[in-house]
Design a protein around this motif. Structure first.
Motif, short mmCIF file in Angstrom:
data_model
loop_
_atom_site.label_atom_id
_atom_site.label_comp_id
_atom_site.label_asym_id
_atom_site.label_seq_id
_atom_site.Cartn_x
_atom_site.Cartn_y
_atom_site.Cartn_z
N MET A 103 0.85 -1.18 0.00
CA MET A 103 0.00 0.00 0.00
C MET A 103 0.89 1.24 0.00
SD MET A 103 -3.31 0.83 0.30
CE MET A 103 -4.11 -0.46 1.25
N PRO A 104 0.69 2.16 -0.93
CA PRO A 104 1.58 3.33 -0.98
C PRO A 104 1.43 4.23 0.25
CG PRO A 104 -0.25 3.58 -2.51
CD PRO A 104 -0.32 2.18 -2.00
N LYS A 105 2.54 4.76 0.69
CA LYS A 105 2.49 5.72 1.79
C LYS A 105 1.87 7.02 1.29
CE LYS A 105 6.71 3.87 3.88
NZ LYS A 105 8.13 4.15 4.23
N GLY A 106 1.37 7.81 2.26
CA GLY A 106 0.82 9.10 1.89
C GLY A 106 -0.56 9.04 1.27
N GLN A 107 -1.32 7.98 1.55
CA GLN A 107 -2.68 7.88 1.03
C GLN A 107 -3.69 8.01 2.17
OE1 GLN A 107 -4.70 5.01 1.84
NE2 GLN A 107 -3.04 4.08 3.04
N VAL A 108 -4.91 8.37 1.83
CA VAL A 108 -6.01 8.47 2.79
C VAL A 108 -7.17 7.65 2.23
CG1 VAL A 108 -7.67 10.00 3.91
CG2 VAL A 108 -5.31 10.76 3.59
N MET A 109 -7.49 6.55 2.90
CA MET A 109 -8.54 5.63 2.43
C MET A 109 -8.34 5.22 0.98
SD MET A 109 -10.70 4.48 4.63
CE MET A 109 -12.10 3.96 3.65
N GLY A 110 -7.07 5.07 0.60
CA GLY A 110 -6.74 4.65 -0.74
C GLY A 110 -6.52 5.78 -1.72
N VAL A 111 -6.90 6.99 -1.37
CA VAL A 111 -6.71 8.14 -2.26
C VAL A 111 -5.25 8.59 -2.15
CG1 VAL A 111 -7.50 10.42 -2.93
CG2 VAL A 111 -9.09 8.82 -1.84
N PRO A 112 -4.48 8.51 -3.24
CA PRO A 112 -3.05 8.82 -3.15
C PRO A 112 -2.76 10.31 -3.00
CG PRO A 112 -3.65 8.36 -5.42
CD PRO A 112 -4.87 8.09 -4.59
N ARG A 205 -2.48 15.46 0.55
CA ARG A 205 -1.19 15.80 1.16
C ARG A 205 -1.38 16.62 2.43
NH1 ARG A 205 0.99 17.59 -4.67
NH2 ARG A 205 1.65 15.53 -5.46
N GLU A 206 -2.33 17.54 2.40
CA GLU A 206 -2.58 18.37 3.59
C GLU A 206 -3.15 17.53 4.72
OE1 GLU A 206 -2.38 21.65 5.89
OE2 GLU A 206 -1.59 21.40 3.85
N ILE A 207 -4.06 16.60 4.40
CA ILE A 207 -4.61 15.72 5.43
C ILE A 207 -3.51 14.89 6.07
CG2 ILE A 207 -6.09 13.70 5.81
CD1 ILE A 207 -7.95 14.83 3.62
N VAL A 208 -2.61 14.35 5.25
CA VAL A 208 -1.50 13.54 5.76
C VAL A 208 -0.60 14.39 6.65
CG1 VAL A 208 0.58 12.25 5.12
CG2 VAL A 208 -1.56 11.91 3.85
N ARG A 209 -0.32 15.62 6.23
CA ARG A 209 0.54 16.51 7.03
C ARG A 209 -0.10 16.81 8.38
NH1 ARG A 209 1.99 19.09 2.07
NH2 ARG A 209 0.19 20.48 2.23
N GLU A 210 -1.41 16.95 8.40
CA GLU A 210 -2.10 17.33 9.64
C GLU A 210 -2.34 16.15 10.57
OE1 GLU A 210 -5.68 19.12 8.31
OE2 GLU A 210 -4.72 21.04 7.77
N THR A 211 -2.15 14.93 10.09
CA THR A 211 -2.36 13.74 10.92
C THR A 211 -1.19 13.59 11.88
OG1 THR A 211 -3.55 12.64 9.14
CG2 THR A 211 -2.73 11.25 10.93
N PRO A 212 -1.43 13.55 13.19
CA PRO A 212 -0.33 13.42 14.16
C PRO A 212 0.51 12.17 13.90
CG PRO A 212 -2.41 13.92 15.27
CD PRO A 212 -2.75 13.62 13.85
N LYS A 213 1.81 12.32 13.94
CA LYS A 213 2.70 11.19 13.68
C LYS A 213 2.82 10.26 14.88
CE LYS A 213 3.46 13.11 9.75
NZ LYS A 213 2.66 12.66 8.59
N ASP A 214 2.50 10.76 16.07
CA ASP A 214 2.64 9.96 17.28
C ASP A 214 1.28 9.63 17.90
OD1 ASP A 214 2.01 12.52 17.96
OD2 ASP A 214 3.43 12.70 19.62
N ALA A 215 0.29 9.42 17.03
CA ALA A 215 -1.07 9.18 17.51
C ALA A 215 -1.27 7.77 18.05
CB ALA A 215 -2.08 9.45 16.38
N GLY A 216 -0.25 6.91 17.93
CA GLY A 216 -0.37 5.55 18.43
C GLY A 216 -1.00 4.63 17.42
N PRO A 217 -1.24 3.37 17.79
CA PRO A 217 -1.80 2.39 16.86
C PRO A 217 -3.18 2.82 16.35
CG PRO A 217 -0.97 1.32 18.84
CD PRO A 217 -0.96 2.78 19.11
N VAL A 218 -3.45 2.48 15.10
CA VAL A 218 -4.75 2.81 14.52
C VAL A 218 -5.83 1.89 15.08
CG1 VAL A 218 -6.08 2.92 12.37
CG2 VAL A 218 -3.68 3.65 12.41
N PHE A 219 -5.47 0.61 15.33
CA PHE A 219 -6.45 -0.38 15.76
C PHE A 219 -6.06 -0.97 17.12
CE2 PHE A 219 -6.44 -0.60 11.07
CZ PHE A 219 -7.75 -0.24 10.83
#
Length: 470
Positions: A103-112, A205-219
């Motif tokens: 899965m490519p990095k930098g995507q949101v729900m599959g949207v690259p 890209r903006e959504i990815v930038r705004e997502t905290p990098k240290d938010a912990g596990p997704v699941f």
């Protein structure tokens, strides 16, 4: 009313109904008597565990979003906080054009959002890759009302992104199709961007930038499986839980509600000061058709999809090399029966504690429009899953054990217009002060979303009871 205690009946013993019972107990204490009526032989809905090769493994939902607090908070509140576990990995792949591709990095729900990562993944063809950056020069795609996921993303990035990235992700979550699913309901962050941004690439890209990098596990999950959550919630709620009880009719009375239960020839009635309907939309529509027809009509329009999960237990030695990722998704365009495979023992390392030599695999089958695939018997579905493991992963030999779990009509489809439909349901129910609804048909399929709707429903009923006096 029993003395000065108010009686609330909850119809539906899935996690939504049980969570509503728990919230009623927390807010109402001993002033409220709660009864939960479940038509099936067991509580828990789509949360259930059973053993495969001696290991307790979930048959339905196997994880919940960790970044939404409702599910984790409920687990902690009912004494399961120490059992919460994080996944060993969530690095999934997509089977595209004959191979597993990261899965490519930098995507949101599959949207690259990262063209370099998309190119590196090999998920789309060279022609498909060239189409994506045209998003940055095309005129804005005006989105004034809800549209399908496919129609918007195809207009911005082309068909291959929809077919190879979006479809497998939405198929994994909703067992649905992107040309029918609502952009607003299933991809709210993308929908927000669609209303305000010309370029979808830039928005991602903006959504990815705004997502905290240290938010912990997704699941997160529970050591013994999410199937252990319903029983713990039921016990903590102190509710009277009755299984095998079908509510056939809901009637308004001068003092509250009357529920007609039991077999048609010899029905029984139950009186309640208030009712929470926590059943799937189709059942809720049937119950509300006489007293709240506007809500019933909207609920009846919510479609459901069916699926089956085949769990296989292999010796680790059956794999040419042990898988390192959490699993993979399969786009419909590939024409394969299995839509997703999860390497459960890799994703959830605690499953290996009983026997490290066993590797558990979970294969999902069934999307909207693929109901014919589920007509096969269990042995055939197991054979299909085995063939998948052989062809894609090179697995040799037979599994040590297998299990088929069927979930007929289990996943509500959030089709175009879903949010407006839900708003109309709630507006119609709001006219009835001693009535509330909750469940997966409204604001999300996952455990946290269901718990959130349960909390809202319980609060509404408690507010109503408070206005009625002690």
């Amino acid at each position: 009313m029993e003395g000065n205690r108010r009686h609330v009946v909850i119809v539906g013993g899935g996690i939504s109904g049980l969570a509503a019972a728990w919230f009623l107990r927390q807010g109402g204490g001993e002033r409220v008597r709660v009864t939960v009526l479940e038509s099936g032989p067991r509580i828990g809905g789509k949360l259930r565990t059973s053993e495969v090769a001696g290991v307790s493994v979930d048959e339905g939902a196997e994880s919940m979003l960790a970044r939404r607090p409702e599910g984790k908070d409920l687990a902690r509140a009912v004494g399961l906080g120490g059992d919460l576990v994080a996944p060993g990995t969530t690095q999934a792949a997509i089977y595209s054009r004959g191979a597993l591709r990261a899965m490519p990095k930098g995507q949101v729900m599959g949207v690259p959002g990262d063209l370099t990562e998309l190119a590196r993944s090999g998920l789309v063809s060279p022609g498909g890759l060239i189409r994506v950056p045209l998003d940055q020069v095309l005129p804005a795609t005006l989105v004034r009302s809800d549209v399908s996921v496919a129609s918007y993303i195809r207009a911005r990035m082309g068909s291959e992104v929809v077919e190879r990235l979006i479809e497998p992700l939405l198929g994994g979550v909703y067992a649905g199709r992107s040309d029918r699913l609502s952009l607003e309901a299933t991809m709210p962050r993308i929908a927000t961007a669609a209303r305000s941004e010309r370029s979808l690439l830039g928005a991602v890209r903006e959504i990815v930038r705004e997502t905290p990098k240290d938010a912990g596990p997704v699941f997160t999950s529970l050591r013994g499986g999410l199937g252990g959550l319903p029983e713990a919630v039921a016990k903590a709620s102190g509710a009277d839980i009755r299984t095998g009880v079908t509510v056939r009719e809901l009637r308004r009375t001068p003092y509250g509600w009357q529920l007609v239960t039991g077999p048609v020839p010899r029905p029984e009635t139950l009186e309640a000061d208030a009712v929470i309907v926590a059943t799937p939309a189709t059942s809720s529509a049937r119950l509300l058709k006489d007293e709240v027809p506007k809500a019933a009509a909207e609920l009846a329009r919510i479609e459901y999809s069916s699926m089956a999960i085949v769990t296989l237990a292999y010796p680790v030695s059956a794999f040419p090399s042990p898988p390192t990722g959490s699993g993979y998704l399969v786009p419909p365009v590939e024409g394969r029966v299995v839509k997703a495979a999860t390497f459960s023992s890799v994703k959830w390392p605690h499953l290996t504690e009983a026997d490290p030599s066993v590797l558990l695999v979970r294969c999902s089958i069934g999307r909207v429009g693929e109901e014919h695939l589920l007509q096969r018997d269990d042995a055939e579905l197991v054979a299909v899953a085995m063939a998948e493991m052989s062809e894609v992963m090179g697995v040799r030999g037979l599994p040590l054990d297998s299990r088929v779990s069927r979930w007929g009509g289990s996943l509500p489809q959030y089709n175009v217009g879903h949010l407006d439909r839900v708003a109309r349901v709630r507006a119609a129910v709001a006219v009835e002060p001693a009535l509330a609804v909750c469940g997966a048909a409204y604001d999300g399929l996952g455990v946290p979303a269901c718990v959130s709707t349960a909390r809202t429903a319980a609060a509404r009923i408690l507010d109503h009871l408070a206005t009625q006096g002690e």
